[in-house]
Design a protein around this motif. Structure first.
Motif, short mmCIF file in Angstrom:
data_model
loop_
_atom_site.label_atom_id
_atom_site.label_comp_id
_atom_site.label_asym_id
_atom_site.label_seq_id
_atom_site.Cartn_x
_atom_site.Cartn_y
_atom_site.Cartn_z
N SER A 103 0.82 -1.21 0.00
CA SER A 103 0.00 0.00 0.00
C SER A 103 0.85 1.25 0.00
CB SER A 103 -0.91 -0.01 1.24
OG SER A 103 -1.50 1.25 1.45
N ASN A 104 0.32 2.31 -0.57
CA ASN A 104 1.00 3.61 -0.57
C ASN A 104 0.84 4.34 0.76
OD1 ASN A 104 -1.77 4.05 -0.95
ND2 ASN A 104 -1.45 5.91 -2.13
N LYS A 105 0.08 3.77 1.66
CA LYS A 105 -0.14 4.40 2.97
C LYS A 105 0.14 3.37 4.06
CE LYS A 105 -3.35 7.95 1.39
NZ LYS A 105 -3.14 7.71 -0.04
N ASP A 129 -2.40 2.02 -4.66
CA ASP A 129 -3.21 2.95 -3.90
C ASP A 129 -4.29 2.16 -3.16
OD1 ASP A 129 -4.97 4.89 -2.95
OD2 ASP A 129 -4.73 6.18 -4.70
N SER A 393 2.05 10.28 0.04
CA SER A 393 1.37 9.34 0.93
C SER A 393 0.46 10.04 1.94
CB SER A 393 2.38 8.48 1.68
OG SER A 393 3.10 9.25 2.63
#
Length: 421
Positions: A103-105, A129, A393
């Motif tokens: 994940s980008n977060k 994403d 992010s």
């Protein structure tokens, strides 16, 4: 049984031993075998029982059984930390030449581990994403071994699109790994939504008082059958030369955590101490009550921040105004969102002033403590990530993260009010 009851009784027979109501601490390195045959039987898995505390321990066993039941899993393995739980989960799936999609977060430590450290093992990380998963499917190839995401991200407080992630992963036969640390097992159970593997940092809400470091990996039921027929993960269904030809999927035991225990934990050794396991068992007993209060307090603080003229934005998905609110209502118990929130002010200098001015909040990088904590992610937990990647992010130099504790929310709001001045 319901989760609140499992948290108090799961995995422990109080009629055994001396009938201790509190789970005993088996604070030992090794165990005496009855005889040579008994020792050999344990090592060959003809009998099950403790061998050496790096691998198994009766106190840790209670924690593992109890946590697996609360998460709705088939098996669990407790390890030294949340970071080691992530590492073991990925190392159990991928090898040199493979790739994972993350994940980008994510928590900053997870980013550096999965995007940088693991690259030195020959495993490449791709980014997707977690909110809008349109770019996920196109990145899957025949060397993709895991899709890793957080159910509730730290510190952006974003709820991942679990349904779509799981649907895409199952279409391609790729294992999903969900870090459920922030949401906690009290609010959300990823396995019930189709996730294969769940990891936690037990150092956070499970402990609840900032006393003990620990992590856990939980697997869903049915992975033996999945791995037996999967061309991606043949190492589960082929003989393990390091364990006299053992075929993990052939055993009547959940194979994912078993392979971590017999191969990775055996060799790498990032095990949890029995004393920490005992502390975490005791923390688990009140998890449901505490997370409910953390969530209530956090919502009150988020509402205050949302109305404050010096606050540019608030990230807390239980707010009705949040774009994430529909997912909280869909996935999480009672639409609660745990005790973590973040907010942006105008500049880094303003953020620093607030952090330096609080009196009740403590400047600490942990989360999930009974006491309220404040930190500046860009210069601490996520400081190893390049600034342009941080902004992408959802973290900028004016972002402040709060871990809301169990104090009266009026006192927390009063502390923040004076800190803004």
């Amino acid at each position: 049984m319901e989760k609140e009851t499992i948290a108090l009784h799961g995995g422990y027979d109080k009629k055994s031993g001396f009938g201790s109501m509190s789970v005993p601490i088996e604070q030992t390195t090794a165990y005496a075998f009855r005889d040579a045959e008994h020792a050999a039987n344990l090592f060959s898995l003809k009998e099950l029982g403790p061998i050496y505390t790096r691998l198994t321990n009766p106190t840790t066993d209670v924690l593992e059984k109890r946590f697996a039941e609360i998460e709705g899993g088939a098996s669990a393995i407790a390890v030294a930390s949340g970071q080691s739980a992530i590492f073991y989960a990925i190392a159990n799936l991928a090898e040199a030449g493979d790739n994972i999609i993350i994940s980008n977060k994510l928590y900053g430590g997870a980013v550096t581990l999965l995007a940088h450290t693991i690259k030195r093992f020959g495993i490449k990380a791709k980014i997707f994403d977690c909110e809008n998963v349109d770019n996920l499917e196109s990145q899957i190839d025949d060397k993709t071994k895991a899709i890793f995401f957080e159910s509730l991200s730290n510190p952006q407080i974003v709820v991942s699109d679990v349904d779509k992630i799981v649907s895409i992963a199952k279409k391609h036969g790729v294992v999903t790994v969900c870090d459920n640390t922030v949401a906690t097992a009290a609010l959300f159970n990823p396995i019930s939504w189709g996730v294969d593997i769940v990891v936690h940092s037990l150092s956070k809400y499970t402990d609840g008082q900032g006393r003990a470091i620990g992590g856990i990996v939980v697997e869903r039921d049915g992975l033996n059958e999945f791995f037996s027929s999967s061309p991606r993960y043949t190492h589960f269904s082929m003989p393990d030369e390091s364990y006299h030809g053992l075929v993990y999927t052939s055993l009547p035991l959940p194979c994912f955590c078993l392979r971590i225990r017999l191969a990775l934990l055996r060799d790498i050794g990032a095990c949890i101490s029995p004393f920490n396991a005992w502390l975490l068992i005791n923390g688990l007993e009140t998890l449901d009550l505490r997370v409910e209060k953390h969530s209530q307090n956090a919502l009150e603080v988020a509402k205050f921040l949302e109305a404050h003229p010096k606050v540019k934005s608030v990230n807390y998905p239980a707010l009705k105004s949040s774009s994430q609110n529909n997912r909280v209502e869909k996935y999480f118990k009672n639409g609660s969102a745990s005790g973590l929130l973040s907010f942006d002010v105008g500049t880094y200098e303003e953020a620093k002033h607030i952090i330096d001015s609080v009196k009740l909040f403590s400047v600490v990088v942990n989360i999930g403590d009974s006491k309220s904590l404040i930190t500046h992610p860009a210069s601490t937990t996520h400081s190893q990530i390049p600034s342009d990647e941080l902004v992408k992010s959802g973290i900028n130099p004016a972002t402040i993260r709060l871990s809301i504790g169990l104090e009266n929310p009026k006192d927390l709001i009063a502390d923040l009010t004076q800190a803004f001045n």
